[in-house]
Write an enzyme that holds these catalytic residues in place. Structure first.
Site, mmCIF file in Angstrom:
data_model
loop_
_atom_site.group_PDB
_atom_site.id
_atom_site.type_symbol
_atom_site.label_atom_id
_atom_site.label_comp_id
_atom_site.label_asym_id
_atom_site.label_seq_id
_atom_site.Cartn_x
_atom_site.Cartn_y
_atom_site.Cartn_z
ATOM 1 N N LYS A 44 0.841 -1.206 0.000
ATOM 2 C CA LYS A 44 0.000 0.000 0.000
ATOM 3 C C LYS A 44 0.872 1.252 0.000
ATOM 4 O O LYS A 44 2.076 1.177 0.314
ATOM 5 C CB LYS A 44 -0.904 -0.009 1.237
ATOM 6 C CG LYS A 44 -0.135 0.048 2.548
ATOM 7 C CD LYS A 44 -1.048 -0.155 3.755
ATOM 8 C CE LYS A 44 -0.242 -0.144 5.048
ATOM 9 N NZ LYS A 44 -1.089 -0.486 6.215
ATOM 10 N N TYR A 280 15.109 30.258 6.971
ATOM 11 C CA TYR A 280 13.958 31.016 7.492
ATOM 12 C C TYR A 280 13.936 31.079 9.015
ATOM 13 O O TYR A 280 14.098 30.055 9.678
ATOM 14 C CB TYR A 280 12.657 30.375 7.032
ATOM 15 C CG TYR A 280 12.386 30.449 5.558
ATOM 16 C CD1 TYR A 280 12.534 31.651 4.859
ATOM 17 C CD2 TYR A 280 11.974 29.318 4.865
ATOM 18 C CE1 TYR A 280 12.259 31.709 3.496
ATOM 19 C CE2 TYR A 280 11.697 29.362 3.506
ATOM 20 C CZ TYR A 280 11.849 30.558 2.826
ATOM 21 O OH TYR A 280 11.582 30.607 1.493
HETATM 22 C C1 LIG Z 1 -0.337 -1.587 6.823
HETATM 23 C C2 LIG Z 1 -0.960 -2.842 7.219
HETATM 24 C C3 LIG Z 1 -0.180 -3.996 7.424
HETATM 25 C C4 LIG Z 1 1.326 -3.984 7.435
HETATM 26 O O1 LIG Z 1 1.747 -3.367 8.640
HETATM 27 P P1 LIG Z 1 3.297 -3.294 9.014
HETATM 28 O O2 LIG Z 1 3.304 -2.830 10.422
HETATM 29 O O3 LIG Z 1 3.898 -2.300 8.073
HETATM 30 O O4 LIG Z 1 3.823 -4.644 8.826
HETATM 31 C C5 LIG Z 1 -0.839 -5.186 7.667
HETATM 32 N N1 LIG Z 1 -2.176 -5.234 7.723
HETATM 33 C C6 LIG Z 1 -2.956 -4.139 7.568
HETATM 34 C C7 LIG Z 1 -4.421 -4.252 7.671
HETATM 35 C C8 LIG Z 1 -2.376 -2.910 7.324
HETATM 36 O O5 LIG Z 1 -3.145 -1.827 7.172
#
Ligand SMILES: *Cc1c(COP(=O)(O)O)cnc(C)c1O
Length: 388
Positions: A44, A280
């Site tokens: 993702k 800045y």
């Molecule tokens: C993002 C996510 C993962 C992976 O999580 P990590 O901590 O990066 O391993 C697994 N399951 C779901 C539902 C997620 O949203």
């Protein structure tokens, strides 16, 4: 400017090098930790900023048989990749009403459903498509986020899913959940969630659900809690070689290697007198005659402004600290009188074995987690793939 010239120019400024050999080795290391389970590579958010398609391909080469995304759009983009094998399963879990259910059914995605509104939209789409949907029922076992509440809500969701399954409109392919505190070893919620998960899956199976996979393990659970592996594990951050939390260990403790190296070319090196305000707000003032190096990356590229006066950079062979504010496109480091060549490399983070900082160091400097550091590196920074 031609496209290749534009890209060369962009890479000259800064680049996120993505080591696909490291990613493949990380996937293999994770599979060894969960030998009885299939592995879903979570890609993702553009593979946590690493590039979804190249990382998905590399993860599959290393033995991942599932890919996971948050949004259906992310999952559909993976399905459209001609190089990913057709039998790779793709699951997505973050739906809103009116989502692309029909496209998902036609693409053979496994979709997650956490409530009745979603099941109803999915069933309607399956009817229209005249194809059975693949659905995974998500239980809220205590996270308090997405997922179906135990009790009546779960009973209704299971009952209606089974009714649609009997009508041939769908197949319940999975039962699953997500942890709240897997990165805090010994946290009492872990055992409580696991018990609740066993109860909720047992209930569904007694009612007649025959899931292909039951799963709850994210990266920290995959690494440290073997009793949570069930049929499939869903690591994200660990696959990118970043530890889910410094409390549970470093990447090397788990045989993992960071995949992303973020670097830039110094855009200017100049002498300045003592007492010179920098960037800045003049939050940094040179303590004496010195040299300043200009790093052409800023918060528009995902460098957290919260790491102003704190973020570490390897430049001219030494660790430097961001001098003053991080601006939209650039920040400054005090080179202490040294004069590396303009164009020479400034490494913000990488695996650490050339002496450079890590994403974890930036997370500490910005008061956040390393997940956020890698994920927010923006589209203006070209990804350069090595070891494909
Ligand atoms: C993002 C996510 C993962 C992976 O999580 P990590 O901590 O990066 O391993 C697994 N399951 C779901 C539902 C997620 O949203």
């Amino acid at each position: 400017m031609s496209e290749t010239a534009a890209r060369r120019d962009a890479v000259t400024r800064a680049r996120a090098e993505i080591d696909l050999a490291a990613l493949r080795a990380n996937v293999r290391a994770l599979r060894e930790r969960a030998p009885g389970a299939a592995l879903m590579a979570v890609v993702k958010a553009d593979a946590y900023g690493h590039g979804a398609i190249p990382c998905a391909r590399a993860a599959v080469e290393a033995g991942a048989t599932w890919l996971g995304t948050a949004t259906p759009q992310e999952a559909l983009a993976l399905r459209a990749d001609p190089e990913l094998p057709d039998d790779v399963r793709i699951m997505c879990w973050l739906w809103t009403p009116g989502g692309p259910w029909r496209e998902a059914v036609e693409a053979g995605l496994d979709v997650s459903v956490s409530g009745m509104w979603a099941l109803e939209e999915l069933v309607a789409a399956a009817r229209d498509a005249a194809l059975p949907a693949r659905v995974q029922l998500k239980a809220d076992t205590g996270l308090g986020r997405n997922g179906c509440q135990p009790g009546e809500d779960w009973a209704e969701l299971v009952r209606e899913a089974l009714r649609a399954e009997r009508e041939g409109l769908l197949r319940v392919t999975g039962l699953w959940s997500h942890f709240a505190c897997a990165d805090e070893p010994g946290h009492p919620s872990i055992a409580a969630q696991l018990t609740r998960f066993r109860e909720m899956t047992a209930y569904a199976e007694q009612q007649g659900v025959r899931p292909e996979v039951r799963h709850i393990a994210n990266s920290p659970a995959t690494l440290t809690l073997p009793e949570t592996h069930f049929d499939l594990v869903r690591p994200g951050i660990a696959m990118y070689g970043v530890s889910p939390s410094p409390e549970i260990g470093t990447p090397a403790d788990f045989g993992l290697r960071p995949v992303m190296t973020l670097s830039a070319s110094l855009a200017l090196v100049k002498r300045v007198p003592g007492g010179h305000g920098v960037s800045y707000g003049h939050h940094y003032t040179t303590p004496g005659d010195t040299t300043l190096g200009l790093v052409p990356l800023g918060y528009a590229d995902g460098i957290p402004r919260h790491a102003s006066s704190a973020g570490p950079v390897l430049a001219g062979g030494k660790w430097r600290t961001v001098a003053g504010r991080i601006a939209m496109d650039q920040f400054v480091v005090d080179l202490g009188g040294e004069r590396p060549e303009p164009g020479s490399e400034a490494v913000l983070f990488g695996p650490g074995d050339r002496g450079e900082p890590t994403a974890e160091d930036w997370a500490r400097a910005a008061g956040t987690i390393a997940y956020e550091i890698v994920t927010r590196i923006g589209p203006r920074v070209p990804r350069v793939y090595v070891n494909e």
